[in-house]
Design an enzyme around this catalytic site. Structure first.
Site, short mmCIF file in Angstrom:
data_model
loop_
_atom_site.label_atom_id
_atom_site.label_comp_id
_atom_site.label_asym_id
_atom_site.label_seq_id
_atom_site.Cartn_x
_atom_site.Cartn_y
_atom_site.Cartn_z
N GLU A 72 44.09 41.62 23.29
CA GLU A 72 42.65 41.62 23.59
C GLU A 72 42.40 41.57 25.09
O GLU A 72 42.99 40.77 25.81
CB GLU A 72 41.96 40.42 22.95
CG GLU A 72 40.48 40.37 23.37
CD GLU A 72 39.71 39.18 22.84
OE1 GLU A 72 40.29 38.36 22.10
OE2 GLU A 72 38.51 39.08 23.18
N ASP A 85 45.66 25.70 33.74
CA ASP A 85 44.56 25.91 34.67
C ASP A 85 44.38 24.63 35.48
O ASP A 85 44.19 23.56 34.91
CB ASP A 85 43.28 26.24 33.87
CG ASP A 85 42.09 26.45 34.79
OD1 ASP A 85 42.29 26.57 36.02
OD2 ASP A 85 40.95 26.49 34.28
N ASP A 136 42.14 23.15 38.68
CA ASP A 136 40.97 23.50 39.46
C ASP A 136 40.60 22.32 40.35
O ASP A 136 40.55 21.19 39.90
CB ASP A 136 39.83 23.82 38.50
CG ASP A 136 38.67 24.49 39.21
OD1 ASP A 136 38.34 25.63 38.81
OD2 ASP A 136 38.10 23.89 40.13
#
Ligand code: ZN
Lengths: 501, 500
Positions: free
Chosen positions: A122, A188, A190
């Site tokens: 996808e 992830d 951040d």
């Protein structure tokens, strides 16, 4: 969350194009220290102001060059408005000339010839007007490229490989037959999650000082994934503004179910709780080997990048937080007294005071030195240990921004980070889409041997500062493909032998 | 005859599981031997048993499993569960150790073995049943493993031939510091044995950082073996249940076994809370009598009933929760259709037939796929299900008022149904704050039935077991109805497991 889209489990009402909130690019990306971080809006609209304020800025020359070179553009070149990274024409040029489609394809396909690993993968596009389009899939790199050039998404994300082609998911008679099969294990990190401990910047802003939090986080997570879990193919990618993503691409990692992803995430997660939760580190003693190793890695960073660079306990309010993490009341009282009498005492000194006052009897009579040591270790962890956005890692069907797309707010390309030269990585110095356009326009082909033939064979990215990043990506992908291929060759060989008998 | 019936599972399983060995396997039906107290249930039973044994053994195991599930819902600790289960296990499913002087070892183990496989067959039909069966069987296994003597446990684990590599001495020395940091043992008791397995085999231990990891291998201290063995047990059972489920449609219908199996699975659907019986003796359960009966309903169902009367309508989950509850108290399909048709009096017959009739019939297993019919439709929701699944959205009346209402609305609803005692309301408030919603519900029950409960206790009409915490709305109704009719019905014996 700008680069993580919650997995969509209910696909009954999904249209090909769905609208979601795309994150608004932060307006002000300029840091306080004049550390050459300039937004593109400023280079476009207020060059004069920037010139005056950013004294001695290394980017100054570039800005002047950009302004000067406008006249030199070939007539076919787009108007100067193209300097906006969100401009579709800028993006067209970028996707056409710079984006490493071939390696992206090989990376996801694990083989030079198209397989379902790529075909059933996808892709989600963020289109103009904050339209978010999910469940796109492509049989080949070329068709993906064509569609990207047609739609000019400001960025795109990569999701899982499904049991069937995502585009066909609605025509399936049995909707449960459409399931995610595999995806890289992702992480992830951040800098916004560090806002309560970084003092140099906040929100979307970063500088090289607070980037060190990302550097230490990468070190700790990378070594755990390699040494503890045995993963080999780990790629770290700059997220374009204030963080980094990890893509763990080993086959074993890609095929993990959610339970296994959750256990890795849990294994790595140490900092828990939000702003109001008080103590964020609660770990067993003796420390797990992963934690003692992490402490060894983090201790020097704590001294230099936290105590010295961030001075996290400068204010008495922040110093109170430090005291709240220490176990001995009497010692805290002595420390408070000492610090009150010398306002502005540096965090490095305050940290040293803990031990020196404890040693000179500033604590209670039966001061528990073990508890004090444990608390100090916990504090080091709280101020240095990676703060992971763990949701991204837990779900097989989570989408994550593709490497090499452009961050719409900063114009920076989301380049891979070479962990062998991790300390050298400068998030503010990575190529920007605007910079790349200038570089390609001013390229003369005379940097090495100057041969015309060679120049003709060069890809556009090879003529720019994007080159080392694409080359790093290429070697990463080649190593990955080699590992995927080898077992197959072995099996074929065995089968071949069997045929002979 | 019956032997063949049970063997229906056997050849098919062997087909799927042991296809490689098939050609070597001898189709002998010799008596299974049980060298160990515990069983991984890898080999289906082959010997003859009577139809009576078939049913009785299954029911006995079901009682145990139902009670185990109730323990987990009451949040009992492993120790509490063990203590609570001890008398039940001794009565229904005893399993003595090799070192005991029992002469019935083989018979006990045979019953354990067979009853497991019968229930596996009965509960393989739906994913929900499989999940719950696997969960309680795992709990039972864990409990038994824990009470094994160390020696028998080790012998059993050895017999499983799990490919766990013992960590050699040189490696133990090399990683001495790392291993002792993860042994988790208190001072004095040194951990000596370690096993090396792929980390994926022990995800829980990895997640909790309770094992040392190196190059994808987890170094598991031997004291964690029980949890690894249990994880392996669950993994294999889940796989076997999947295979059984796939084989189910191919099983020949047997006139005598099918009803038994159906009945078993139907009764496992509700025992969630130890709830077995459906109809209550003497109660007139008809569409027109629901208004009267509703005073015996727990607050969630009273609220649904009141909403239905007020709006002449309920949304999807409300209809589901309420119609299954009514089915559980003994309202039959015909009466149920009448009840819903008359309750939805603002809509036409046509609309009712088109939009609502099917759902009611589906709930009763009157329509729907094979597995829905086989299971007799859906089962009444337990408190756990109501608490955990599908929290109500705007305009929806289902769910648990103690959980899903805010305190103000909850208090007002309680007052509307006649509970205004300040100390009770205060208790409910505290229960709610502590997220002990079933405690709040039981508190209200005890208040509403305080006189009857006293009488029941004084006269010894209901045993302590029959007065345990209610964790199922249907149990609430049943107990309420019986208590309020103490004088009229003869005694509490009617309530017991009449389903069988
Ligand atoms: Zn900063």
């Amino acid at each position: 969350m700008p680069h993580s889209i919650s997995p969509e489990t209910d696909n009954q009402n999904m249209d090909t194009v769905e609208e979601t909130m795309a994150d608004a690019p932060a307006k002000n990306d300029e840091s306080q220290e004049g550390d050459n971080d300039i937004t593109m809006e400023e280079t476009n609209t207020l060059p004069g102001v920037v010139k005056e304020e950013e004294k001695m800025d290394v980017k100054l020359e570039e800005i002047l060059a950009a302004a000067d070179s406008d006249d030199e553009f070939p007539s076919s070149a787009p108007e100067p408005v193209r300097m906006n990274a969100a401009d579709p024409e800028v993006m067209r040029t970028f996707y056409q000339r710079f984006f490493p489609w071939r390696y992206l394809f090989q990376w996801l396909n694990h083989s030079p010839t198209p397989t379902n690993d790529f075909g059933h993968r996808e892709f989600a596009f963020t289109l103009q007007g904050d339209i978010y389009s999910r469940y796109n899939s492509f049989p080949s790199a070329d068709l993906l490229r064509k569609d990207v050039l047609r739609l000019l998404p400001s960025r795109f994300e990569i999701g899982p490989v499904y049991t069937t082609n995502p585009r066909d998911r609605k025509t399936l008679r049995n909707s449960s037959a459409f399931k995610p099969l595999s995806k890289e294990l992702c992480f992830d990190i951040d800098l916004t999650d560090y806002d309560d401990i970084r003092t140099c910047c906040d929100k979307a802003n970063i500088c090289n000082r607070c980037w060190q939090f990302i550097t230490m986080a990468i070190k700790v997570v990378d070594v755990a994934l390699r040494e503890d879990f045995g993963f080999k193919h780990i790629m770290w990618v700059y997220s374009g503004r204030r963080g980094a993503h990890a893509w763990v691409c080993d086959k074993k990692a890609r095929t993990m179910d959610d339970q296994k992803r959750r256990s890795i995430a849990g294994y790595l997660e140490v900092i828990r709780g939000g702003a109001q939760s008080g103590k964020k580190v609660n770990v067993w003693r003796p420390l797990h080997p992963h934690l003692s190793r992490s402490l060894n890695i983090l201790a020097p960073h704590f001294q230099e990048d936290v105590l010295e660079a961030q001075d996290p306990w400068a204010s008495s309010e922040r110093a109170e937080h430090l005291l709240s993490l220490l176990p001995d009341k009497a010692l805290n009282e002595s420390l408070r007294k000492k610090w009150d009498s010398s306002p502005g005492r540096a965090s490095t000194s305050k940290w040293a005071d803990i031990d020196s006052l404890a040693r000179s009897g500033g604590g209670s009579k039966n001061l528990d030195t073990k508890a004090l040591l444990d608390a100090k270790q916990d504090i080091v962890l709280e101020y240095t240990y990676p703060r992971l956005d763990i949701e991204v890692s837990k779900k097989l069907n989570h989408l994550l921004k593709s490497p090499f797309v452009v961050h719409p707010g900063t114009g920076r390309v989301c380049v891979p980070i070479d962990t062998r030269k991790l300390e050298d990585f400068d998030p503010l110095g990575v190529p920007t889409v605007q910079g790349l356009l200038e570089e390609i326009d001013s390229w003369k082909g005379d940097d090495e041997d100057g041969s015309e033939d060679k120049a003709k064979n060069l890809q556009d990215w090879e003529k720019t500062s994007l080159r080392p990043y694409v080359e790093y990506f290429r070697s990463f992908v080649l190593a990955l493909m080699k590992d995927e291929r080898d077992p197959k060759i072995k099996r074929e060989r065995e089968e071949g032998q069997a045929m002979e008998f | 005859m019956l032997r063949q019936d049970i063997n229906r599972i056997d050849p098919k399983r062997r087909n799927v599981v042991d296809y490689r060995k098939k050609q070597f396997a001898e189709p002998t039906y010799k008596e299974t031997e049980y060298p160990h107290r515990l069983n991984f249930y890898e080999t289906p039973p082959t010997a003859d048993i009577t139809l009576e044994q078939f049913e009785q053994w299954a029911i006995d195991r079901l009682r145990v499993l139902a009670e185990l599930e109730a323990c987990s819902f009451r949040n009992y600790s492993p120790a509490e569960t063990a203590a609570h289960m001890k008398p039940l296990l001794e009565k229904y499913l005893p399993l003595d150790s090799n070192s005991s002087s029992s002469t019935k070892l083989s018979a006990e183990r045979q019953k354990d073995h067979y009853s497991h496989f019968i229930l596996r067959l009965a509960f393989a039909s739906t994913e929900d049943l499989r999940r719950r069966f696997s969960r309680v069987e795992t709990t039972l296994f864990r409990l038994r493993l824990a009470e094994d003597t160390a020696r028998e446990r080790n012998a059993f684990i050895q017999s499983l031939n799990l490919d766990w590599e013992p960590v050699a001495e040189d490696e133990r020395n090399k990683y001495f510091a790392e291993l002792s940091a993860t042994s988790g043992s208190r001072k004095g008791e040194e951990e000596t044995a370690w096993y090396k397995v792929d980390w994926e085999r022990v995800p829980d231990l990895v997640e909790a950082r309770r094992v040392f990891l190196r190059a994808g291998k987890a170094y598991v201290p031997s004291k964690e073996l029980p949890s690894m063995v249990t994880a392996e047990f669950t993994k294999r059972l889940d796989r076997a249940l999947e295979l059984t489920a796939r084989a189910l449609p191919r099983l020949d219908e047997d006139d005598r076994l099918t009803p038994i199996l159906d009945h078993l699975s139907k009764n496992f659907v509700t025992p969630d809370a130890g709830y077995f019986s459906s109809a209550v003796a003497g109660a007139e359960i008809t569409a027109r009598n629901i208004d009267n009966l509703s005073s015996h309903f727990p607050l969630c169902m009273q609220h649904l009933h009141r909403s239905l009367r007020r709006d002449a309508h309920l949304k999807h989950y409300g209809r589901l929760q309420y119609s299954l509850f009514l089915k559980g108290i003994g309202l039959n399909l015909e009466e149920s259709l009448i009840f819903w048709r008359t309750s939805f009096h603002k809509i036409t017959d046509d609309t009712f037939n088109k939009e609502y009739r099917y759902q009611v019939r589906y709930a009763y297993g009157d329509v729907g796929g094979d597995s829905n019919r086989r299971g007799g439709g859906s089962s009444p929701f337990s408190c756990q299900k109501i608490l955990m699944e599908h929290p109500p959205g705007p305009g929806e009346a289902h769910g648990c008022p103690y959980r899903h209402f805010n305190l103000e609305n909850l208090t007002s609803l309680l007052q509307q149904v006649g509970v205004s005692d300040r100390s009770v309301l205060q208790g409910v408030k505290e229960d709610k704050e502590n997220q002990k919603f079933h405690m709040a519900c039981n508190r209200v029950f005890e208040y509403v039935h305080k006189n009857e409960l006293k009488k029941a206790k004084d006269e010894g009409i209901m045993t302590a077991a029959e007065l345990e915490t209610i964790v199922h709305p249907n149990k609430y109704f049943e107990r309420s109805y019986l208590l309020k009719n103490l004088g009229k019905s003869n005694n509490g014996d009617d309530v017991k497991m009449e389903g069988f």
